[in-house]
Design an enzyme around this catalytic site. Sequence first.
Site, PDB file in Angstrom:
ATOM      1  N   GLN A 195      12.991 -31.669 -42.385  1.00 51.44           N
ATOM      2  CA  GLN A 195      13.949 -31.262 -41.367  1.00 51.44           C
ATOM      3  C   GLN A 195      13.457 -31.566 -39.950  1.00 51.44           C
ATOM      4  O   GLN A 195      14.112 -31.220 -38.979  1.00 51.44           O
ATOM      5  CB  GLN A 195      14.240 -29.765 -41.501  1.00 51.44           C
ATOM      6  CG  GLN A 195      14.897 -29.394 -42.816  1.00 51.44           C
ATOM      7  CD  GLN A 195      15.049 -27.894 -43.012  1.00 51.44           C
ATOM      8  OE1 GLN A 195      14.906 -27.109 -42.090  1.00 51.44           O
ATOM      9  NE2 GLN A 195      15.346 -27.490 -44.230  1.00 51.44           N
TER      10      GLN A 195
ATOM     11  N   HIS B 160      12.698 -25.588 -41.460  1.00 53.39           N
ATOM     12  CA  HIS B 160      13.039 -24.397 -40.668  1.00 53.39           C
ATOM     13  C   HIS B 160      12.389 -24.371 -39.288  1.00 53.39           C
ATOM     14  O   HIS B 160      11.807 -23.376 -38.864  1.00 53.39           O
ATOM     15  CB  HIS B 160      12.670 -23.123 -41.436  1.00 53.39           C
ATOM     16  CG  HIS B 160      13.480 -22.920 -42.674  1.00 53.39           C
ATOM     17  ND1 HIS B 160      13.455 -21.733 -43.376  1.00 53.39           N
ATOM     18  CD2 HIS B 160      14.328 -23.744 -43.347  1.00 53.39           C
ATOM     19  CE1 HIS B 160      14.259 -21.829 -44.438  1.00 53.39           C
ATOM     20  NE2 HIS B 160      14.799 -23.061 -44.430  1.00 53.39           N
TER      21      HIS B 160
ATOM     22  N   GLU C 128      24.701 -16.600 -42.118  1.00 58.65           N
ATOM     23  CA  GLU C 128      25.194 -15.485 -41.305  1.00 58.65           C
ATOM     24  C   GLU C 128      25.282 -15.822 -39.830  1.00 58.65           C
ATOM     25  O   GLU C 128      24.614 -16.729 -39.334  1.00 58.65           O
ATOM     26  CB  GLU C 128      24.296 -14.257 -41.500  1.00 58.65           C
ATOM     27  CG  GLU C 128      22.850 -14.450 -41.119  1.00 58.65           C
ATOM     28  CD  GLU C 128      21.961 -13.287 -41.535  1.00 58.65           C
ATOM     29  OE1 GLU C 128      22.101 -12.804 -42.679  1.00 58.65           O
ATOM     30  OE2 GLU C 128      21.130 -12.849 -40.712  1.00 58.65           O
TER      31      GLU C 128
ATOM     32  N   TYR D  80      16.275  -8.446 -37.448  1.00 63.32           N
ATOM     33  CA  TYR D  80      17.412  -8.920 -38.228  1.00 63.32           C
ATOM     34  C   TYR D  80      17.111  -9.053 -39.715  1.00 63.32           C
ATOM     35  O   TYR D  80      17.937  -9.550 -40.472  1.00 63.32           O
ATOM     36  CB  TYR D  80      17.960 -10.207 -37.604  1.00 63.32           C
ATOM     37  CG  TYR D  80      18.651  -9.872 -36.297  1.00 63.32           C
ATOM     38  CD1 TYR D  80      20.013  -9.618 -36.243  1.00 63.32           C
ATOM     39  CD2 TYR D  80      17.908  -9.695 -35.125  1.00 63.32           C
ATOM     40  CE1 TYR D  80      20.633  -9.233 -35.065  1.00 63.32           C
ATOM     41  CE2 TYR D  80      18.522  -9.302 -33.940  1.00 63.32           C
ATOM     42  CZ  TYR D  80      19.876  -9.072 -33.918  1.00 63.32           C
ATOM     43  OH  TYR D  80      20.486  -8.668 -32.749  1.00 63.32           O
TER      44      TYR D  80
ATOM     45  N   TYR E 299      15.827 -18.877 -54.124  1.00 59.18           N
ATOM     46  CA  TYR E 299      16.302 -20.038 -54.875  1.00 59.18           C
ATOM     47  C   TYR E 299      15.922 -19.967 -56.352  1.00 59.18           C
ATOM     48  O   TYR E 299      16.582 -20.575 -57.199  1.00 59.18           O
ATOM     49  CB  TYR E 299      15.760 -21.328 -54.255  1.00 59.18           C
ATOM     50  CG  TYR E 299      16.367 -21.631 -52.904  1.00 59.18           C
ATOM     51  CD1 TYR E 299      17.704 -21.982 -52.790  1.00 59.18           C
ATOM     52  CD2 TYR E 299      15.605 -21.566 -51.746  1.00 59.18           C
ATOM     53  CE1 TYR E 299      18.280 -22.255 -51.562  1.00 59.18           C
ATOM     54  CE2 TYR E 299      16.165 -21.834 -50.503  1.00 59.18           C
ATOM     55  CZ  TYR E 299      17.492 -22.179 -50.419  1.00 59.18           C
ATOM     56  OH  TYR E 299      18.044 -22.448 -49.195  1.00 59.18           O
TER      57      TYR E 299
END
Length: 377
Positions: free
Chosen positions: A91, A157, A250, A260, A271
């Site tokens: 990523q 991430h 979300e 959070y 997963y």
Amino acid sequence: MTNPILRSLSPLALLLASCGAPISAQGSDEAAQGMSITDVATFDEPWAMTFLPGTDLALITERKGKLKVWREGESRTVEVAGAPVVDYGGQGGLGDIVAAPDYATSGKVYLSWAEAGSGDARGAVVAVARLVLGGTPRLEGLEVIWRQFPKVTGRGHYSHRIAFSPDGKYLFVSSGERQKFTPAQDLTGNLGKVVRLLPDGTPAPGNPFADKGGVSAQIWSYGHRNLLGLVFSPDGRLWDLEHGPAGGDEINLVEPGKNYGWPLVSDGDHYDGKPIPRHKTRPDLAAPAISWNPVIAPGDMIFYTGKAFPQWQGQALIAGLGSGGIVRVAIEGDKAREVERIDLGNRIREIEQAPDGSLYVLEDGEGARLRHLSPKS
């Protein structure tokens, strides 16, 4: 034969002087939600897009490390020199791009990317540079002002979305937990956090954990997973858009000092099927305004403020990777409600509002189309 005057112009001047038509419209899509959809350019793994204030020029990042400038209405682009060397893979790569609040006078832009560290470690950074459009477009004085800490292994991430507060005083950055789970709850690092900085990258005064000093002084909120949207709504509140695990994407209303919940709670599971306690089991932790299961796999979001689609004003428009289009969400106080999904037939990485209120979306991956969405006349 090329006009000899144009031959002497810079690449950007050629772009501005050209009259190339956009790529042909895709007639099969024109029935989608009463829109006209035109394909205007293509990019290689684009990630972010922003219009330069007061212009019809946009900057677009490609993950392998190229920054391009594109003029609305054209199909060709010009590469911006001076882009950073990035750690491309997974990523990672070149990430977000935004204009400084004082861009009109400073010419500065902020950008993020994945940076290699020692050994097999890496992390996201944010930098500021002056964008020079005269001659060969280029970045000058590129300076890193913030880094993820600590650098860790893996290539997932990063998050590294950038947002300025409406008054331009504060720089907010989303920092993913880098697929390491527990750092999201560790206040000695900035992984799994939203950080609030001054424009020079130093911690902003008044942050909730300022008394702890060090990296903790950057933190605005924590317990986040992978935040690919970070944006202020028209009423001045900050919202994020997060990927959940297997379920549980979300939207959150981001408020100072709040936890959070990741990885303690989620509306999705691991997963491998291992369950995660749901948000409702921990009322002491901040619950999302809305969550999705199955996921929509979001790319980014904006709050729509234009006039082209007046019925959408004040709503969140989400670029959907998994959902293959736009997810339209209404904000109702501190909660949210999905209103509509607009199928565009492909993974959408980025969404941007044009100066005239029409929309542009960038597809994901190689050969990705930049698509212009406008009301049917």
